[in-house]
Write a protein that holds these residues in place. Structure first.
Motif, mmCIF file in Angstrom:
data_model
loop_
_atom_site.group_PDB
_atom_site.id
_atom_site.type_symbol
_atom_site.label_atom_id
_atom_site.label_comp_id
_atom_site.label_asym_id
_atom_site.label_seq_id
_atom_site.Cartn_x
_atom_site.Cartn_y
_atom_site.Cartn_z
ATOM 1 N N GLU A 195 0.819 -1.214 0.000
ATOM 2 C CA GLU A 195 0.000 0.000 0.000
ATOM 3 C C GLU A 195 0.856 1.268 0.000
ATOM 4 O O GLU A 195 0.334 2.372 0.158
ATOM 5 C CB GLU A 195 -0.929 0.005 1.218
ATOM 6 C CG GLU A 195 -1.942 -1.132 1.210
ATOM 7 C CD GLU A 195 -2.785 -1.170 2.477
ATOM 8 O OE1 GLU A 195 -2.559 -0.303 3.370
ATOM 9 O OE2 GLU A 195 -3.663 -2.036 2.582
ATOM 10 N N ARG A 196 2.178 1.084 -0.143
ATOM 11 C CA ARG A 196 3.118 2.199 -0.202
ATOM 12 C C ARG A 196 3.097 3.045 1.074
ATOM 13 O O ARG A 196 3.271 4.259 1.050
ATOM 14 C CB ARG A 196 2.836 3.087 -1.428
ATOM 15 C CG ARG A 196 2.963 2.346 -2.753
ATOM 16 C CD ARG A 196 2.730 3.261 -3.942
ATOM 17 N NE ARG A 196 3.693 4.350 -3.981
ATOM 18 C CZ ARG A 196 4.931 4.244 -4.472
ATOM 19 N NH1 ARG A 196 5.350 3.091 -4.963
ATOM 20 N NH2 ARG A 196 5.743 5.293 -4.487
ATOM 21 N N LEU A 197 2.896 2.364 2.176
ATOM 22 C CA LEU A 197 2.927 3.052 3.476
ATOM 23 C C LEU A 197 4.321 3.025 4.093
ATOM 24 O O LEU A 197 4.674 3.910 4.866
ATOM 25 C CB LEU A 197 1.921 2.404 4.436
ATOM 26 C CG LEU A 197 0.458 2.470 4.016
ATOM 27 C CD1 LEU A 197 -0.402 1.686 5.000
ATOM 28 C CD2 LEU A 197 -0.012 3.917 3.946
ATOM 29 N N ILE A 198 5.081 2.001 3.780
ATOM 30 C CA ILE A 198 6.423 1.858 4.332
ATOM 31 C C ILE A 198 7.333 1.318 3.237
ATOM 32 O O ILE A 198 6.858 0.735 2.251
ATOM 33 C CB ILE A 198 6.457 0.898 5.548
ATOM 34 C CG1 ILE A 198 5.914 -0.480 5.151
ATOM 35 C CG2 ILE A 198 5.683 1.469 6.712
ATOM 36 C CD1 ILE A 198 6.043 -1.522 6.250
ATOM 37 N N PRO A 199 8.653 1.484 3.375
ATOM 38 C CA PRO A 199 9.579 0.869 2.414
ATOM 39 C C PRO A 199 9.667 -0.635 2.615
ATOM 40 O O PRO A 199 9.035 -1.195 3.518
ATOM 41 C CB PRO A 199 10.900 1.562 2.725
ATOM 42 C CG PRO A 199 10.790 1.964 4.154
ATOM 43 C CD PRO A 199 9.333 2.308 4.374
ATOM 44 N N ALA A 200 10.441 -1.296 1.776
ATOM 45 C CA ALA A 200 10.548 -2.753 1.852
ATOM 46 C C ALA A 200 11.151 -3.219 3.166
ATOM 47 O O ALA A 200 10.805 -4.270 3.690
ATOM 48 C CB ALA A 200 11.377 -3.274 0.675
ATOM 49 N N HIS A 201 12.044 -2.440 3.710
ATOM 50 C CA HIS A 201 12.661 -2.792 4.989
ATOM 51 C C HIS A 201 13.161 -1.504 5.637
ATOM 52 O O HIS A 201 13.254 -0.456 4.974
ATOM 53 C CB HIS A 201 13.822 -3.783 4.786
ATOM 54 C CG HIS A 201 14.861 -3.311 3.825
ATOM 55 N ND1 HIS A 201 15.791 -2.345 4.131
ATOM 56 C CD2 HIS A 201 15.112 -3.672 2.550
ATOM 57 C CE1 HIS A 201 16.567 -2.115 3.105
ATOM 58 N NE2 HIS A 201 16.179 -2.910 2.118
#
Length: 307
Positions: A195-201
């Motif tokens: 949902e593009r709320l956070i980066p991958a890590h």
């Protein structure tokens, strides 16, 4: 001068002498009266000053009582907010409880889906050194075999040596419910990343300030490490939620944190669920002094999302 005249003259002198004596006594009485009045006035003034001092003390005492009352009300509100926050943390953990306990019957523990962004990597045999053993997670799906995304390694913390070094074990040796809990958290990371709320890590280059769950959900109020040896044992929020707590070490490495020794049986071993996930009924608020106090609830700044 006749005798009669002499007698009258003597009588007059005697009267004058008596008059002088009476005048002197009168003067002495007047002086004594003035002295008594002065003493009385001094006593009255001293009494007035004492009464004024008592009134001042009473005013200061009243002001102090008001300050104490206001401080007590502030402390009561802070305590209520703390209790409410703990209840919210507990409620959040209760909502996730079913998901935490669910295990995928199709995937045995050695093939549990675990990676930093939920891209479907399985556990593989871990390479070990003299200090630690970590499990790398190769891709699960066929399409993932062609990806260049870096693999992650997971290491359960077994103990801290007297020299302060972390001794870790193999991820495949910990209990299946712990693996399922980790997978549940990573599924939430994957959902929020999609949902593009956070980066991958996490973007931290080294030891992260919060566990993965608090980083992914932004619930910084739950990021409460233990008061002693922080970032070594499970945080207060994961403890309340009966959730495995793990954190980012940097360079695609994650570490699963055990429960504080105060809340787990001394006979429990690292291959058991109770070593990492609490099975009792208490919450962190009923175990004061183990975890840091709750911070003001708020959202962290959103990291820049990977494209």
């Amino acid at each position: 001068m006749t005798d009669r005249q002499s007698m009258h003259l003597g009588l007059i002198n005697a009267l004058l002498t008596e008059k002088d004596r009476l005048i002197r006594e009168k003067d002495e009485l007047v002086d004594s009266k003035d002295k008594l009045w002065r003493e009385l006035h001094a006593i009255v003034r001293a009494k007035d000053a004492e009464n004024e001092a008592l009134r001042q003390d009473a005013r200061e005492l009243s002001a102090e009582n008001d300050r104490i009352r206001r401080k007590s009300e502030t402390l009561e509100r802070a305590l209520k907010q703390l209790v409410d926050q703990e209840e919210e943390d507990g409620a959040s953990g209760a909502e996730d409880e079913d998901e935490i306990k669910v295990e995928d019957a199709r995937d045995p523990i050695h093939e549990s889906v675990l990676d930093d962004v939920g891209y479907g990597r399985r556990f593989s045999d871990s390479a070990s050194d003299s200090k630690t053993s970590q499990a790398s997670l190769p891709p699960k799906t066929e399409r993932a075999c062609t990806t260049n995304k870096p693999q992650s390694t997971f290491a359960p913390l077994i103990r801290v040596t007297e020299e302060g070094e972390y001794e870790t074990g193999r991820i495949e040796n910990i209990a299946a419910p712990v693996v399922a809990s980790i997978r549940s958290t990573l599924n939430e990371v994957e959902r929020r990343h999609s949902e593009r709320l956070i980066p991958a890590h996490p973007s931290y280059t080294s030891l992260a300030p919060t566990c993965v769950w608090n980083w992914a959900t932004g619930t910084m109020s739950g990021a409460r490490w233990t008061t002693q040896a922080p970032r070594t044992f499970a945080c207060g929020g994961c403890f309340n939620a009966r959730r495995a707590c793990f954190m980012w070490l940097g360079k695609m490495k994650w570490m699963v944190l055990p429960l504080p020794p105060q809340v787990r049986d001394a006979t429990v071993t690292p291959d058991e669920k109770a070593y990492y996930i609490y099975e009792g009924h208490e919450t962190s608020i009923s175990l004061p002094g183990i975890w840091q106090a709750s911070r003001k609830k708020g959202k962290r700044k959103q990291d820049e999302v990977d494209t």
